[in-house]
Scaffold this motif. Structure first.
Motif, PDB file in Angstrom:
ATOM      1  N   ARG A 185       0.842  -1.186   0.000  1.00  0.00           N
ATOM      2  CA  ARG A 185       0.000   0.000   0.000  1.00  0.00           C
ATOM      3  C   ARG A 185       0.885   1.247   0.000  1.00  0.00           C
ATOM      4  O   ARG A 185       1.879   1.326   0.730  1.00  0.00           O
ATOM      5  N   ALA A 186       0.500   2.214  -0.821  1.00  0.00           N
ATOM      6  CA  ALA A 186       1.225   3.484  -0.878  1.00  0.00           C
ATOM      7  C   ALA A 186       0.554   4.507   0.021  1.00  0.00           C
ATOM      8  O   ALA A 186      -0.668   4.518   0.160  1.00  0.00           O
ATOM      9  N   ILE A 187       1.375   5.358   0.619  1.00  0.00           N
ATOM     10  CA  ILE A 187       0.855   6.429   1.469  1.00  0.00           C
ATOM     11  C   ILE A 187       1.419   7.744   0.948  1.00  0.00           C
ATOM     12  O   ILE A 187       2.631   7.962   0.955  1.00  0.00           O
ATOM     13  N   GLU A 188       0.533   8.600   0.473  1.00  0.00           N
ATOM     14  CA  GLU A 188       0.975   9.886  -0.068  1.00  0.00           C
ATOM     15  C   GLU A 188       1.326  10.844   1.056  1.00  0.00           C
ATOM     16  O   GLU A 188       0.760  10.771   2.157  1.00  0.00           O
ATOM     17  N   GLU A 189       2.213  11.750   0.759  1.00  0.00           N
ATOM     18  CA  GLU A 189       2.702  12.681   1.776  1.00  0.00           C
ATOM     19  C   GLU A 189       1.566  13.495   2.377  1.00  0.00           C
ATOM     20  O   GLU A 189       1.579  13.803   3.575  1.00  0.00           O
ATOM     21  N   GLU A 190       0.576  13.819   1.585  1.00  0.00           N
ATOM     22  CA  GLU A 190      -0.550  14.603   2.077  1.00  0.00           C
ATOM     23  C   GLU A 190      -1.293  13.898   3.204  1.00  0.00           C
ATOM     24  O   GLU A 190      -1.882  14.547   4.080  1.00  0.00           O
ATOM     25  N   GLN A 191      -1.234  12.551   3.212  1.00  0.00           N
ATOM     26  CA  GLN A 191      -1.921  11.790   4.256  1.00  0.00           C
ATOM     27  C   GLN A 191      -1.159  11.779   5.576  1.00  0.00           C
ATOM     28  O   GLN A 191      -1.663  11.294   6.585  1.00  0.00           O
ATOM     29  N   THR A 192       0.060  12.308   5.570  1.00  0.00           N
ATOM     30  CA  THR A 192       0.850  12.420   6.807  1.00  0.00           C
ATOM     31  C   THR A 192       1.072  13.877   7.171  1.00  0.00           C
ATOM     32  O   THR A 192       2.017  14.216   7.890  1.00  0.00           O
ATOM     33  N   LEU A 193       0.194  14.750   6.695  1.00  0.00           N
ATOM     34  CA  LEU A 193       0.402  16.189   6.809  1.00  0.00           C
ATOM     35  C   LEU A 193       0.472  16.672   8.257  1.00  0.00           C
ATOM     36  O   LEU A 193       1.336  17.488   8.605  1.00  0.00           O
ATOM     37  N   HIS A 194      -0.409  16.184   9.100  1.00  0.00           N
ATOM     38  CA  HIS A 194      -0.511  16.729  10.461  1.00  0.00           C
ATOM     39  C   HIS A 194       0.770  16.565  11.279  1.00  0.00           C
ATOM     40  O   HIS A 194       1.264  17.547  11.855  1.00  0.00           O
ATOM     41  N   PRO A 195       1.372  15.371  11.359  1.00  0.00           N
ATOM     42  CA  PRO A 195       2.612  15.278  12.123  1.00  0.00           C
ATOM     43  C   PRO A 195       3.766  16.077  11.503  1.00  0.00           C
ATOM     44  O   PRO A 195       4.619  16.600  12.217  1.00  0.00           O
ATOM     45  N   LEU A 196       3.776  16.176  10.180  1.00  0.00           N
ATOM     46  CA  LEU A 196       4.834  16.955   9.540  1.00  0.00           C
ATOM     47  C   LEU A 196       4.713  18.437   9.862  1.00  0.00           C
ATOM     48  O   LEU A 196       5.690  19.105  10.184  1.00  0.00           O
ATOM     49  N   LEU A 197       3.482  18.952   9.835  1.00  0.00           N
ATOM     50  CA  LEU A 197       3.257  20.349  10.202  1.00  0.00           C
ATOM     51  C   LEU A 197       3.598  20.605  11.670  1.00  0.00           C
ATOM     52  O   LEU A 197       4.129  21.667  12.023  1.00  0.00           O
ATOM     53  N   GLU A 198       3.280  19.626  12.496  1.00  0.00           N
ATOM     54  CA  GLU A 198       3.594  19.764  13.933  1.00  0.00           C
ATOM     55  C   GLU A 198       5.116  19.890  14.108  1.00  0.00           C
ATOM     56  O   GLU A 198       5.584  20.696  14.934  1.00  0.00           O
ATOM     57  N   ASP A 199       5.878  19.116  13.352  1.00  0.00           N
ATOM     58  CA  ASP A 199       7.338  19.237  13.410  1.00  0.00           C
ATOM     59  C   ASP A 199       7.790  20.623  12.986  1.00  0.00           C
ATOM     60  O   ASP A 199       8.707  21.205  13.574  1.00  0.00           O
ATOM     61  N   LEU A 200       7.148  21.162  11.944  1.00  0.00           N
ATOM     62  CA  LEU A 200       7.529  22.496  11.487  1.00  0.00           C
ATOM     63  C   LEU A 200       7.193  23.568  12.522  1.00  0.00           C
ATOM     64  O   LEU A 200       7.925  24.548  12.694  1.00  0.00           O
ATOM     65  N   ARG A 201       6.073  23.369  13.235  1.00  0.00           N
ATOM     66  CA  ARG A 201       5.706  24.335  14.282  1.00  0.00           C
ATOM     67  C   ARG A 201       6.729  24.318  15.419  1.00  0.00           C
ATOM     68  O   ARG A 201       7.079  25.366  15.961  1.00  0.00           O
ATOM     69  N   ASN A 202       7.195  23.117  15.752  1.00  0.00           N
ATOM     70  CA  ASN A 202       8.078  22.958  16.906  1.00  0.00           C
ATOM     71  C   ASN A 202       9.553  23.090  16.541  1.00  0.00           C
ATOM     72  O   ASN A 202      10.397  23.180  17.439  1.00  0.00           O
ATOM     73  N   GLY A 203       9.844  23.092  15.239  1.00  0.00           N
ATOM     74  CA  GLY A 203      11.236  23.185  14.799  1.00  0.00           C
ATOM     75  C   GLY A 203      11.863  21.812  14.680  1.00  0.00           C
ATOM     76  O   GLY A 203      11.752  20.994  15.598  1.00  0.00           O
ATOM     77  N   LEU A 204      12.486  21.554  13.547  1.00  0.00           N
ATOM     78  CA  LEU A 204      13.111  20.244  13.323  1.00  0.00           C
ATOM     79  C   LEU A 204      14.389  20.127  14.143  1.00  0.00           C
ATOM     80  O   LEU A 204      15.164  21.083  14.242  1.00  0.00           O
TER      81      LEU A 204
END
Length: 406
Positions: free
Chosen positions: A387-406
């Protein structure tokens, strides 16, 4: 059993007889490629399996060097040995005296006479290059000057536009499509890379890029947001101004050529994503964390930007789709210094569980598997789950990382 008998047993199938006859003729006349007829499915299958790519239609062009490499890799013998075992010794044509006397010293002036492709290239120019005798020395000089500026044996780390490269020898349009110089330079590049000569615009573009030459300085772009440029020059001020306006910046090779030698401060953390949706969401939420979007496989502009940022000491974190093209894009970014970000087997498993919980339909995983050296279990899990998972389907945790700083 003698080696000759082993070769005959392994490679003497009737479907391959035409291949060996045509290869023998090419070797005897020192031709770098030859035309091979494919009269039926059995021949297409046998030749394709040996050569390493599917065969279609009623004929194809075979690269002598690529066929030799395929035989060395699979059977441990070269093309000459195979042809000699099946058809007798090959009388290889000697280089033309004029090539040795006149043109090799020209290449030697540029340090290219010892290259494995040099003599075949000179023979090709005389036989097939459509270059007049009076022009041979001049175009060999010009071609050598261009070739010394190209990445013929190592993957490129930066890209020069064709126009800029042509300008170095004083003829700004001499490498445009269809010119004699572009034709002979691409032939040398194909020989050096061990690939077939490009037969269309797409293949020509790919070969230029493979050798560190962008077909132009403006079409390849990389989408960026909030790059933390550190300079006090007009270029850096322009990038910062777009960020203040809430606008991303599309950077071309021309932009990168005009940029200061150092782009960001040492240690700058920058996110690298595959799809524009993540960058768009960061812009919409007003997140000032820098993001670079690859938009699929990285363009030459994207690869050059990643290379320059890594050289500046930036810390790049790359995320992509959990599918094979996405893994390939992440691998390419990794070669330019990026660190996989939320791209582990555990991250994939978590995304699968979230999709099941949300009843999200996931597309089938198609294509040939691509290794994931940063976490070998990821490729295994993806293959087994299919099964493939597109990046858009993992948006929330990625945005959370951007809010908190990588």
């Amino acid at each position: 059993m003698a080696v000759t008998d082993e070769i005959r047993d392994a490679l003497g199938a009737p479907e391959l007889q035409g291949l060996w006859a045509a290869a023998r003729e090419a070797l005897s006349s020192s031709k770098p490629t030859f035309r091979l007829e494919l009269p039926d499915d059995a021949t297409r299958t046998a030749v394709g399996e040996l050569y390493g790519r599917p065969m279609w239609g009623e004929g194809t062009r075979i690269s002598v060097s690529k066929l030799d490499e395929a035989l060395q890799n699979r059977f441990g013998v070269g093309l000459s040995q195979v042809v000699e075992a099946l058809h007798g010794s090959v009388a290889v044509a000697e280089p033309a005296a004029e090539s040795s006397d006149e043109l090799l010293p020209v290449l030697d002036e540029h340090g290219l006479a010892g290259a494995s492709w040099a003599v075949p290239w000179l023979r090709w120019m005389r036989q097939y290059g459509r270059i007049g005798e009076a022009e041979l020395t001049g175009i060999t000089h010009a071609g050598a000057r261009v070739l010394t500026a190209m990445s013929l044996t190592e993957p490129p780390r930066s890209w020069t536009s064709r126009a800029a490269l042509a300008g170095r020898i004083g003829f700004p349009h001499s490498l445009d499509d269809g010119t004699a110089l572009s034709r002979v330079v691409l032939k040398a590049a194909a020989l050096a890379q061990g690939v077939e000569s490009p037969g269309n615009e797409r293949d020509r573009r790919a070969l230029w890029e493979r050798c560190g030459v962008a077909p132009d300085a403006v079409s390849a772009t990389v989408l960026t947001w909030a790059l933390p440029v550190a300079g006090d020059d007009a270029w850096s001020a322009g990038v910062r101004a777009r960020t203040e306006l809430g606008l991303p910046a599309h950077l071309t090779h021309l932009d990168l050529d005009a940029a200061p030698s150092r782009l960001v401060a040492d240690g700058a953390a920058i996110a690298v994503c595959e799809h524009p949706r993540l960058l768009e969401a960061a812009v919409q939420e007003g997140l000032r964390h820098p993001v670079i979007c690859l938009s699929g496989m990285p363009s030459t502009a994207a690869r050059e930007l990643l290379e320059r940022l890594t050289a500046d000491g930036a810390v790049l974190h790359v995320h992509a789709d959990f599918d094979w093209p996405g893994i390939a894009a992440a691998l390419t970014a990794q070669r330019h210094g990026a660190i996989p970000w939320r791209m582990s087997a555990d991250d994939y498993r978590t995304a699968l569980d979230r999709a099941a919980q949300d009843r999200t339909d996931l597309p089938n995983l198609i294509g040939a598997p691509v290794p994931t050296p940063w976490d070998p279990q990821l490729a295994d899990l993806m293959s087994n789950t299919a099964r493939a998972i597109e990046e858009e389907q993992t948006l929330h945790p990625l945005l959370e990382d951007l809010r908190n700083g990588l």
